[in-house]
Design a protein around this motif. Structure first.
Motif, PDB file in Angstrom:
ATOM      1  N   PHE A 155       2.476   3.851 -13.695  1.00 46.24           N
ATOM      2  CA  PHE A 155       1.649   3.734 -12.224  1.00 46.24           C
ATOM      3  C   PHE A 155       2.779   3.694 -11.284  1.00 46.24           C
ATOM      4  CE2 PHE A 155      -1.196   1.495 -15.143  1.00 46.24           C
ATOM      5  CZ  PHE A 155      -2.312   1.421 -14.535  1.00 46.24           C
ATOM      6  N   ASP A 156       2.341   4.740 -10.291  1.00 45.71           N
ATOM      7  CA  ASP A 156       3.148   5.145  -9.267  1.00 45.71           C
ATOM      8  C   ASP A 156       2.474   4.392  -8.077  1.00 45.71           C
ATOM      9  OD1 ASP A 156       4.628   6.386 -11.034  1.00 45.71           O
ATOM     10  OD2 ASP A 156       3.905   8.474 -10.247  1.00 45.71           O
ATOM     11  N   ILE A 157       3.439   3.516  -7.241  1.00 46.38           N
ATOM     12  CA  ILE A 157       2.941   2.559  -6.265  1.00 46.38           C
ATOM     13  C   ILE A 157       3.861   2.772  -4.832  1.00 46.38           C
ATOM     14  CG2 ILE A 157       2.695   0.265  -5.503  1.00 46.38           C
ATOM     15  CD1 ILE A 157       2.039  -0.340  -8.295  1.00 46.38           C
ATOM     16  N   PHE A 158       3.035   3.102  -3.795  1.00 45.55           N
ATOM     17  CA  PHE A 158       3.813   3.229  -2.411  1.00 45.55           C
ATOM     18  C   PHE A 158       3.522   2.057  -1.921  1.00 45.55           C
ATOM     19  CE2 PHE A 158       3.442   4.510   1.997  1.00 45.55           C
ATOM     20  CZ  PHE A 158       4.567   5.403   1.854  1.00 45.55           C
ATOM     21  N   ILE A 159       4.732   1.870  -1.082  1.00 43.96           N
ATOM     22  CA  ILE A 159       4.484   0.341  -0.204  1.00 43.96           C
ATOM     23  C   ILE A 159       4.645   1.003   1.053  1.00 43.96           C
ATOM     24  CG2 ILE A 159       5.519  -1.872   0.350  1.00 43.96           C
ATOM     25  CD1 ILE A 159       6.663  -1.854  -2.270  1.00 43.96           C
ATOM     26  N   ASP A 160       3.692   0.541   2.091  1.00 42.41           N
ATOM     27  CA  ASP A 160       3.649   1.167   3.597  1.00 42.41           C
ATOM     28  C   ASP A 160       4.417  -0.103   4.630  1.00 42.41           C
ATOM     29  OD1 ASP A 160       1.886  -0.877   4.543  1.00 42.41           O
ATOM     30  OD2 ASP A 160       0.094   0.595   4.272  1.00 42.41           O
ATOM     31  N   ALA A 161       4.568   0.278   5.775  1.00 41.52           N
ATOM     32  CA  ALA A 161       5.424  -0.321   6.588  1.00 41.52           C
ATOM     33  C   ALA A 161       4.865  -1.727   6.726  1.00 41.52           C
ATOM     34  CB  ALA A 161       5.661   0.274   8.067  1.00 41.52           C
ATOM     35  N   LYS A 162       3.419  -1.999   6.630  1.00 38.56           N
ATOM     36  CA  LYS A 162       2.745  -3.326   6.757  1.00 38.56           C
ATOM     37  C   LYS A 162       2.761  -4.002   5.592  1.00 38.56           C
ATOM     38  CE  LYS A 162       0.148  -1.722  10.726  1.00 38.56           C
ATOM     39  NZ  LYS A 162      -1.141  -1.684  11.362  1.00 38.56           N
ATOM     40  N   LEU A 163       3.509  -3.541   4.463  1.00 38.24           N
ATOM     41  CA  LEU A 163       3.573  -3.950   2.989  1.00 38.24           C
ATOM     42  C   LEU A 163       2.068  -3.955   2.384  1.00 38.24           C
ATOM     43  CD1 LEU A 163       5.639  -7.179   3.716  1.00 38.24           C
ATOM     44  CD2 LEU A 163       6.555  -4.987   3.021  1.00 38.24           C
ATOM     45  N   ASN A 164       1.285  -3.078   2.777  1.00 39.61           N
ATOM     46  CA  ASN A 164       0.182  -2.834   2.178  1.00 39.61           C
ATOM     47  C   ASN A 164       0.503  -1.742   0.716  1.00 39.61           C
ATOM     48  OD1 ASN A 164      -1.782  -3.789   3.725  1.00 39.61           O
ATOM     49  ND2 ASN A 164      -1.312  -2.122   5.157  1.00 39.61           N
ATOM     50  N   LEU A 165      -0.121  -1.953  -0.328  1.00 40.93           N
ATOM     51  CA  LEU A 165       0.061  -1.290  -1.325  1.00 40.93           C
ATOM     52  C   LEU A 165      -0.893   0.014  -1.682  1.00 40.93           C
ATOM     53  CD1 LEU A 165       0.968  -4.068  -3.898  1.00 40.93           C
ATOM     54  CD2 LEU A 165       2.562  -2.852  -2.637  1.00 40.93           C
TER      55      LEU A 165
END
Length: 256
Positions: A189-199
């Motif tokens: 699984f490839d997961i991205f974390i945005d600046a607001k800590l949303n996955l």
């Protein structure tokens, strides 16, 4: 799955790749990254899967500022691309990999205390400065969660969010994979974390890379394979000519 990038076919319109660019990532030392986590399916009827508690973090090798989309070293986290960045010294030397392999052999492939010590040492070294991300384009998930905790992020909540994302994705497969009570499939699984800590789930790979090009690869993936073989009781079953099958426990996996 598989990261083939083949796209989707829409009737007579041909094949298209549908995607949305995430422009505001959470950064490590100014660099983008994504997280590779693993799940193992051991049965499709009843459906049973395990989420691996460790993972790999892949970083870009140049600082991200939202501009210059043509600069692949700043916008993409793919290791196959960033290892070609000659402006950055990355820890990919073959002797580094060989040294890690020898350490694993010396440990007998199963001394978790030594592995934890190695990881903690590397983690301390990396966290001396946020800018130290430029010294390597791979971290472990533990290093990431340690870094985030030092910067005010709850690591337990972050891991629970990743696990929940993986669980909800796996739930889609229930009833869609036939009825096999003894089987296995390793997923990445490839997961991205945005600046607001949303996955955000980038993709699920049906054939996640097990290549070992850095010492961290050797450390993480060798232990991953050790646990996979133990979980599926491969040695025991091979000795009596039986196919691989799941056991009831795993030291590094959690059932979903």
């Amino acid at each position: 799955g598989g990261g083939g990038g083949g796209g989707l076919r829409f009737g007579s319109y041909g094949i298209w790749v549908v995607q949305r660019y995430l422009a505001k990532p959470y950064l490590l030392g100014g660099k983008k990254f994504d997280v590779r986590t693993y799940a193992l399916i051991t049965s499709t009827w009843p459906f049973n899967a395990l989420v691996y508690k460790k993972g790999l973090v892949r970083l870009s090798t140049e600082n991200y500022d939202g501009a210059e989309h043509s600069n692949l070293f700043a916008h993409l986290t793919n290791f196959t691309i960033n290892k070609k960045n000659k402006a950055v010294v990355t820890k990919t030397a073959s002797n580094d990999v060989l040294q890690a392999q020898e350490e694993h052999k010396t440990e007998g492939g199963g001394d978790n205390t030594e592995r934890t010590s190695m990881e903690s040492s590397a983690s301390s070294e990396l966290h001396n400065s946020a800018a130290s991300a430029s010294s390597s384009c791979k971290w472990t998930l533990k290093m990431l969660l340690d870094y985030m905790e030092k910067n005010g992020v709850n690591p337990s909540r972050m891991w629970k969010g990743m696990r929940s994302l993986m669980t909800r994705t796996l739930a889609i497969l229930i009833g869609e994979c036939g009825e096999y009570s003894s089987c296995f499939e390793l997923l990445g699984f490839d997961i991205f974390i945005d600046a607001k800590l949303n996955l955000h789930l980038i993709e699920v790979n049906m054939e996640p890379s097990l290549n070992m090009t850095t010492a961290l690869d050797v450390q993480l993936k060798t232990e991953l394979l050790d646990n996979l073989c133990a979980l599926l009781r491969m040695d025991e079953r091979a000795s009596r000519g039986a196919p691989p099958g799941p056991s009831r426990t795993s030291s590094q996996g959690s059932a979903v």
